[in-house]
Design an enzyme around this catalytic site. Sequence first.
Site, PDB file in Angstrom:
ATOM      1  N   GLU A   1      -6.405   4.711   8.393  1.00  0.00           N
ATOM      2  CA  GLU A   1      -6.246   6.143   8.075  1.00  0.00           C
ATOM      3  C   GLU A   1      -7.542   6.718   7.504  1.00  0.00           C
ATOM      4  O   GLU A   1      -7.847   7.892   7.715  1.00  0.00           O
ATOM      5  CB  GLU A   1      -5.060   6.318   7.110  1.00  0.00           C
ATOM      6  CG  GLU A   1      -3.724   6.096   7.835  1.00  0.00           C
ATOM      7  CD  GLU A   1      -2.624   5.490   6.991  1.00  0.00           C
ATOM      8  OE1 GLU A   1      -2.712   5.539   5.745  1.00  0.00           O
ATOM      9  OE2 GLU A   1      -1.668   4.957   7.575  1.00  0.00           O
TER      10      GLU A   1
ATOM     11  N   GLY B   1       3.215  -1.034   4.206  1.00  0.00           N
ATOM     12  CA  GLY B   1       3.227   0.389   3.883  1.00  0.00           C
ATOM     13  C   GLY B   1       4.625   0.836   3.501  1.00  0.00           C
ATOM     14  O   GLY B   1       5.077   0.641   2.371  1.00  0.00           O
ATOM     15  N   GLY B   2       5.329   1.412   4.459  1.00  0.00           N
ATOM     16  CA  GLY B   2       6.639   2.016   4.196  1.00  0.00           C
ATOM     17  C   GLY B   2       7.619   1.133   3.438  1.00  0.00           C
ATOM     18  O   GLY B   2       8.280   1.588   2.489  1.00  0.00           O
TER      19      GLY B   2
ATOM     20  N   ASN C   1       0.863  -1.188   0.000  1.00  0.00           N
ATOM     21  CA  ASN C   1       0.000   0.000   0.000  1.00  0.00           C
ATOM     22  C   ASN C   1       0.899   1.238   0.000  1.00  0.00           C
ATOM     23  O   ASN C   1       1.522   1.535   1.015  1.00  0.00           O
ATOM     24  CB  ASN C   1      -0.887  -0.045   1.254  1.00  0.00           C
ATOM     25  CG  ASN C   1      -1.688   1.230   1.454  1.00  0.00           C
ATOM     26  OD1 ASN C   1      -1.788   2.074   0.553  1.00  0.00           O
ATOM     27  ND2 ASN C   1      -2.257   1.392   2.638  1.00  0.00           N
ATOM     28  N   TRP C   2       0.937   1.904  -1.135  1.00  0.00           N
ATOM     29  CA  TRP C   2       1.830   3.071  -1.250  1.00  0.00           C
ATOM     30  C   TRP C   2       1.291   4.301  -0.524  1.00  0.00           C
ATOM     31  O   TRP C   2       1.989   5.296  -0.389  1.00  0.00           O
ATOM     32  CB  TRP C   2       2.033   3.433  -2.720  1.00  0.00           C
ATOM     33  CG  TRP C   2       2.772   2.428  -3.541  1.00  0.00           C
ATOM     34  CD1 TRP C   2       3.253   1.204  -3.142  1.00  0.00           C
ATOM     35  CD2 TRP C   2       3.128   2.557  -4.928  1.00  0.00           C
ATOM     36  NE1 TRP C   2       3.876   0.578  -4.191  1.00  0.00           N
ATOM     37  CE2 TRP C   2       3.812   1.378  -5.293  1.00  0.00           C
ATOM     38  CE3 TRP C   2       2.927   3.542  -5.893  1.00  0.00           C
ATOM     39  CZ2 TRP C   2       4.301   1.181  -6.594  1.00  0.00           C
ATOM     40  CZ3 TRP C   2       3.409   3.349  -7.184  1.00  0.00           C
ATOM     41  CH2 TRP C   2       4.093   2.173  -7.516  1.00  0.00           C
ATOM     42  N   LYS C   3       0.030   4.268  -0.113  1.00  0.00           N
ATOM     43  CA  LYS C   3      -0.618   5.445   0.491  1.00  0.00           C
ATOM     44  C   LYS C   3      -0.445   6.640  -0.461  1.00  0.00           C
ATOM     45  O   LYS C   3      -0.495   6.453  -1.669  1.00  0.00           O
ATOM     46  CB  LYS C   3      -0.058   5.691   1.895  1.00  0.00           C
ATOM     47  CG  LYS C   3      -0.115   4.401   2.745  1.00  0.00           C
ATOM     48  CD  LYS C   3       0.161   4.592   4.187  1.00  0.00           C
ATOM     49  CE  LYS C   3       0.038   3.243   4.906  1.00  0.00           C
ATOM     50  NZ  LYS C   3       0.209   3.329   6.337  1.00  0.00           N
TER      51      LYS C   3
HETATM   52  P1  13P Z   1       3.556   0.513   7.582  1.00  0.00           P
HETATM   53  O1  13P Z   1       4.048  -0.777   6.963  1.00  0.00           O
HETATM   54  O2  13P Z   1       4.262   1.712   7.055  1.00  0.00           O
HETATM   55  O3  13P Z   1       3.520   0.433   9.067  1.00  0.00           O
HETATM   56  O4  13P Z   1       2.023   0.685   7.094  1.00  0.00           O
HETATM   57  C1  13P Z   1       1.146  -0.376   7.230  1.00  0.00           C
HETATM   58  C2  13P Z   1      -0.119  -0.024   6.529  1.00  0.00           C
HETATM   59  O5  13P Z   1      -0.854   0.837   6.965  1.00  0.00           O
HETATM   60  C3  13P Z   1      -0.428  -0.747   5.295  1.00  0.00           C
HETATM   61  O6  13P Z   1      -1.731  -0.523   4.890  1.00  0.00           O
END
Ligand code: 13P
Length: 254
Positions: A100, A237-238, A9-11
Site C-alpha cells: 500500500e 491485516g483484516g 498490521n492494523w493499517k
Molecule cells: P489482509 O490480511 O487484510 O489481506 O492484509 C494483509 C496485509 O496487507 C498485511 O500487511
Amino acid sequence: MRKKIIAGNWKMNKSLEEGMGLVSEVSNMLKDEYKGSAKVVIIPPFIHINSVSKLIAENPVMAVGAQNCSNHKSGAYTGEISADMLKSCGTKYIIIGHSERRQYFGEHNAWLAQKTDAVLNAGLNPIYCCGETLEERESNAHFTVLEKQISEGLFHLNATQFSEVVIAYEPVWAIGTGKTASTAQAQEIHAFIRGLITKKYDAALADNITIQYGGSVKAENAAELFSAPDIDGALVGGAALESRSFVAIVKAMA
Ligand code: 13P
C-alpha cells in the site's frame, strides 16, 4: 533455528480506546491459551504505539511494531517519524515497503533501501514487504519482480545487517481480497526468496531468515499455510482487527 513471527498490521484502523481493548484481549488470551514459541507483534497506527508498548510490557510473547518510518534520522521533515523516535516508544519491528505504501505513496526500492538502513541503524528489525500484482503474476513476471524488490531494497546490506531482516511475502492480489495464495504458491515463492539469499550470502544465513506470508490469512487457512517448510509466520491485516480471529491464527503456529 529461525524465529516464527505472527504480526497484526492494523493499517489505518482503530481509535485509541478500541485499540487498547483489542490488545488487552489478545494479551490475556495469549497468557491463558498460548504455549507456543512464536513472537506476536502488534503493529498499530503510530499514535497508539506508546500505549500498546506499555500495555504488553509484561507479556514476553508480545512486541510492538510500526507500519512505516522516515528514511531520515531527524530534521526538518514535517509530518515524518523516525526509527529512533519509534524505538523510544517501545517499537521493535518496522514494516518497510508494504504494497500500500508502494502503490499509494510512491515508495520505490531505492527509497526502501534507505528506510531499511534507518531501521537497522536504530537497532530495530525491518519487516521488508515484497509481492507481485495480479497482472505481474498472470504475465509470469512474478519471479523477476520479487528478485528486483529484494535485491534493490536489501542486497546492499552486509550479512550481519541482513540477519536482522524479516521478509514478508504479500502478493498484492491476495491482500484484502479474501483470495489467499495456495500453500504451494506461497511455499514456491518463499523457497525462491531463500534461494536468492543463499546466492547473495550463504545457505546458513538464508536458513535463519524469517519469511512471513501475508494476504487474506485467516484462522481457517493459517495452519495449512504454516505447514509449509519455508513459511515462518504471517503478516495479518483484516483478521488481526478482532482478538479471537487473530489469536486463532497465532495458535495455528504450533
Ligand atoms: P489482509 O490480511 O487484510 O489481506 O492484509 C494483509 C496485509 O496487507 C498485511 O500487511
